[in-house]
Design a protein around this motif. Structure first.
Motif, short mmCIF file in Angstrom:
data_model
loop_
_atom_site.label_atom_id
_atom_site.label_comp_id
_atom_site.label_asym_id
_atom_site.label_seq_id
_atom_site.Cartn_x
_atom_site.Cartn_y
_atom_site.Cartn_z
N MET A 1 -26.29 84.63 20.13
CA MET A 1 -26.27 83.19 20.93
C MET A 1 -25.24 82.44 19.79
SD MET A 1 -29.12 80.79 22.43
CE MET A 1 -30.20 80.82 21.07
N PHE A 2 -24.48 81.48 20.49
CA PHE A 2 -23.65 80.81 19.59
C PHE A 2 -23.18 79.72 20.57
CE2 PHE A 2 -21.01 84.23 21.50
CZ PHE A 2 -19.80 83.51 21.96
N TRP A 3 -22.58 78.71 19.78
CA TRP A 3 -21.86 77.61 20.50
C TRP A 3 -20.42 77.75 20.55
CZ3 TRP A 3 -24.23 73.82 23.21
CH2 TRP A 3 -25.67 74.02 22.81
N ARG A 4 -19.55 77.16 21.50
CA ARG A 4 -18.35 77.19 21.58
C ARG A 4 -17.85 75.71 21.99
NH1 ARG A 4 -16.97 81.83 26.37
NH2 ARG A 4 -17.81 80.00 27.53
N LYS A 5 -16.77 75.25 21.46
CA LYS A 5 -16.20 74.02 21.71
C LYS A 5 -14.69 74.20 22.34
CE LYS A 5 -14.98 69.58 19.69
NZ LYS A 5 -14.98 68.91 18.34
N ASP A 6 -14.36 73.92 23.48
CA ASP A 6 -13.20 73.83 24.21
C ASP A 6 -12.68 75.39 24.38
OD1 ASP A 6 -12.92 71.27 24.47
OD2 ASP A 6 -12.24 70.85 22.59
N LEU A 50 -26.48 88.94 25.92
CA LEU A 50 -27.83 89.79 26.06
C LEU A 50 -27.24 91.26 26.42
CD1 LEU A 50 -30.68 89.85 26.39
CD2 LEU A 50 -30.48 89.35 29.00
N THR A 51 -27.74 92.23 25.35
CA THR A 51 -27.35 93.80 25.38
C THR A 51 -27.93 94.14 26.59
OG1 THR A 51 -28.17 93.76 23.05
CG2 THR A 51 -28.05 95.74 24.19
N GLY A 52 -26.81 95.10 27.27
CA GLY A 52 -27.06 95.75 28.54
C GLY A 52 -26.54 94.71 29.78
N VAL A 53 -26.21 93.58 29.46
CA VAL A 53 -25.93 92.60 30.36
C VAL A 53 -24.09 92.28 30.17
CG1 VAL A 53 -25.79 90.46 31.58
CG2 VAL A 53 -27.93 91.67 30.65
N GLU A 54 -23.44 92.65 31.06
CA GLU A 54 -22.00 92.67 30.87
C GLU A 54 -21.37 91.18 30.93
OE1 GLU A 54 -18.07 94.05 33.75
OE2 GLU A 54 -19.75 95.49 33.59
#
Length: 139
Positions: A1-6, A50-54
């Protein structure tokens, strides 16, 4: 899990929390973002891989849906603080009343017999009572 900006991965002002277990065997994780209140929050996305989710699970940051620490204190604070203050004042009043009561009680009790004999010897009064025999004086 992480954040993205623009669209870019963002690590400034981000606090990675612990991974904690839930009661049902699943886990929870937090990654807290501290954006400037005046900034456009819609620039930020929370990305969960999530592992296993593309595909990644992406949630756009929306002021209307996200709770912050910038909210005004609720009325619950007053509902808790008022009884605590009242109980504290009552407690102090009871303790003060007990102290005054015991001081007055100690000051108003009669002196003990040991105190009486001490008083007589200090005053030196050897006064005679009516029942005592008078002394004879010779001339």
């Amino acid at each position: 899990m992480f954040w993205r900006k623009d669209g870019e991965e963002f690590h400034e002002d981000v606090d990675h929390g612990e991974i904690l277990p839930n009661h049902d065997g699943t886990f929870q994780m937090s990654v807290d973002l501290k954006p400037d209140a005046s900034e456009d929050w819609s620039k930020y996305d929370c990305v969960f891989q999530l592992t296993g989710v593309e595909d990644d699970i992406v949630t756009r940051l929306d002021k209307a849906e996200i709770r912050t620490n910038w909210e005004e204190p609720s009325h619950m604070t007053l509902l808790i603080a008022a009884p605590v203050v009242v109980l504290g004042v009552v407690f102090i009043a009871v303790i003060t009343g007990l102290i005054i009561y015991f001081k007055k009680k100690r000051a108003s009790r009669p002196p003990s017999s040991a105190d009486n004999s001490l008083e007589l010897s200090e005053t030196g009064s050897g006064e005679m009572s009516e029942e005592a025999e008078p002394e004879l004086n010779e001339c």
